[in-house]
Design a protein around this motif. Structure first.
Motif, PDB file in Angstrom:
ATOM      1  N   LEU A 177       1.155  -1.498  -0.060  1.00 44.00           N
ATOM      2  CA  LEU A 177       0.400   0.069  -0.599  1.00 44.00           C
ATOM      3  C   LEU A 177       0.837   1.152   0.216  1.00 44.00           C
ATOM      4  N   GLY A 178       2.231   1.515   0.549  1.00 47.73           N
ATOM      5  CA  GLY A 178       3.000   2.770   1.007  1.00 47.73           C
ATOM      6  C   GLY A 178       3.770   3.017  -0.213  1.00 47.73           C
ATOM      7  N   ALA A 179       3.870   1.896  -0.927  1.00 50.31           N
ATOM      8  CA  ALA A 179       3.831   2.000  -2.410  1.00 50.31           C
ATOM      9  C   ALA A 179       3.367   2.461  -3.641  1.00 50.31           C
ATOM     10  N   VAL A 180       2.345   1.490  -3.594  1.00 51.32           N
ATOM     11  CA  VAL A 180       1.192   2.762  -4.219  1.00 51.32           C
ATOM     12  C   VAL A 180       0.849   3.910  -4.487  1.00 51.32           C
ATOM     13  N   LEU A 181       0.848   3.865  -2.919  1.00 46.47           N
ATOM     14  CA  LEU A 181       0.879   5.828  -2.002  1.00 46.47           C
ATOM     15  C   LEU A 181       1.625   6.668  -2.785  1.00 46.47           C
ATOM     16  N   ALA A 182       2.841   6.118  -2.584  1.00 48.78           N
ATOM     17  CA  ALA A 182       4.052   6.517  -3.497  1.00 48.78           C
ATOM     18  C   ALA A 182       4.068   7.343  -4.617  1.00 48.78           C
ATOM     19  N   LEU A 183       4.342   6.085  -5.454  1.00 49.39           N
ATOM     20  CA  LEU A 183       3.667   6.543  -6.740  1.00 49.39           C
ATOM     21  C   LEU A 183       2.394   6.849  -7.438  1.00 49.39           C
ATOM     22  N   LEU A 184       1.032   7.198  -7.042  1.00 50.05           N
ATOM     23  CA  LEU A 184       0.289   7.806  -6.834  1.00 50.05           C
ATOM     24  C   LEU A 184       0.892   8.872  -7.123  1.00 50.05           C
ATOM     25  N   LEU A 185       1.300   9.187  -5.361  1.00 49.16           N
ATOM     26  CA  LEU A 185       1.188  10.528  -5.186  1.00 49.16           C
ATOM     27  C   LEU A 185       2.609  11.992  -5.128  1.00 49.16           C
ATOM     28  N   LEU A 186       3.736  11.038  -5.152  1.00 51.42           N
ATOM     29  CA  LEU A 186       5.213  11.743  -6.188  1.00 51.42           C
ATOM     30  C   LEU A 186       6.089  11.284  -7.146  1.00 51.42           C
ATOM     31  N   SER A 187       5.260  10.154  -7.893  1.00 49.01           N
ATOM     32  CA  SER A 187       6.213  10.574  -9.536  1.00 49.01           C
ATOM     33  C   SER A 187       6.582  11.852  -9.650  1.00 49.01           C
ATOM     34  N   ARG A 188       5.324  12.538  -9.874  1.00 45.56           N
ATOM     35  CA  ARG A 188       6.233  13.327 -10.873  1.00 45.56           C
ATOM     36  C   ARG A 188       6.346  14.433 -10.673  1.00 45.56           C
ATOM     37  N   TRP A 189       6.362  14.750  -8.787  1.00 53.47           N
ATOM     38  CA  TRP A 189       7.616  15.323  -8.581  1.00 53.47           C
ATOM     39  C   TRP A 189       8.564  15.331  -7.915  1.00 53.47           C
ATOM     40  N   HIS A 190       8.473  13.440  -8.039  1.00 52.13           N
ATOM     41  CA  HIS A 190      10.074  12.807  -8.567  1.00 52.13           C
ATOM     42  C   HIS A 190      10.602  12.868  -9.687  1.00 52.13           C
ATOM     43  N   ASP A 191      10.145  12.908 -10.560  1.00 52.34           N
ATOM     44  CA  ASP A 191      10.557  12.976 -11.781  1.00 52.34           C
ATOM     45  C   ASP A 191      11.122  14.552 -12.692  1.00 52.34           C
TER      46      ASP A 191
END
Length: 202
Positions: A177-191
């Motif tokens: 669940l934590g992994a899914v949330l991180a990818l959904l919430l932070l991928s663009r910021w991370h990019d």
């Protein structure tokens, strides 16, 4: 966050938590990942710097582990507050730890895979990232099992199961669940931060 400032804060947290922890063995077991990872990050801070986002999240994850080590997961005050607020029958702080076990490593793996150009295709990347997180979570559960075998009754505080028969499965589910949330919430910021990092290297 500046790496040096984060390191100073981490040192303060470690000293505070190690001053008089609930159980010294539990404290050592819980903070061991911090003692393993942070020196590695320090050594690689010039040759392979990470994004500020990832450094900050790793520090947050370290704080969760350190707090759990100081009190033992079943006794962290934040967990008792959550237990009261949500009318739970057990201290849920360990689930925060396992949520972070997915939330932070998935971005670390994402950063390594993207920067190295190891994976082509967004869907394959997401699939492999979730597989990596589940592998990390499963490995940690095996470590907990080994600790239980070696320490016997003394491992109860480290395991933090609080009598819950499905604790292992729940831990892995929270990591996912934590992994899914991180990818959904932070991928663009991370990019965006990855692009800034790449520009700085040019």
């Amino acid at each position: 966050m500046q790496f040096s400032a984060g390191s100073a804060l981490l040192a303060i947290l470690l000293l505070w938590s190690g001053w008089a922890p609930f159980d010294r063995t539990t404290w050592l077991l819980e903070i061991f990942p911090v003692l393993l990872v942070w020196p590695l990050l320090w050594r690689c801070r010039q040759s392979y710097p990470l994004t500020r986002l990832l450094y900050s999240l790793i520090l947050c994850h370290a704080a969760v582990l350190i707090l759990g080590g100081a009190y033992s997961y079943a006794r962290v005050p934040l967990g008792f507050w959550l237990m009261e607020w949500f009318a739970l029958d057990r201290n849920p702080y360990d689930k925060i730890g396992h949520l972070m076990q997915g939330f932070v490593p998935v971005l670390a793996a994402r950063e390594i895979l993207l920067r190295g150009g190891y994976v082509q295709g967004k869907k394959m990347l997401q699939f492999l990232l979730l597989c990596i997180v589940l592998a990390i979570s499963a490995a940690y559960e095996l470590i907990e099992w080994a600790a239980a075998v070696m320490l016997g009754q003394g491992a109860d505080e480290f395991l933090g199961t609080q009598g819950y028969a499905w604790d292992t499965q729940a831990d892995m589910a929270f990591a996912l669940l934590g992994a899914v949330l991180a990818l959904l919430l932070l991928s663009r910021w991370h990019d965006r931060q990855l692009c800034q990092l790449a520009s700085a290297d040019v």
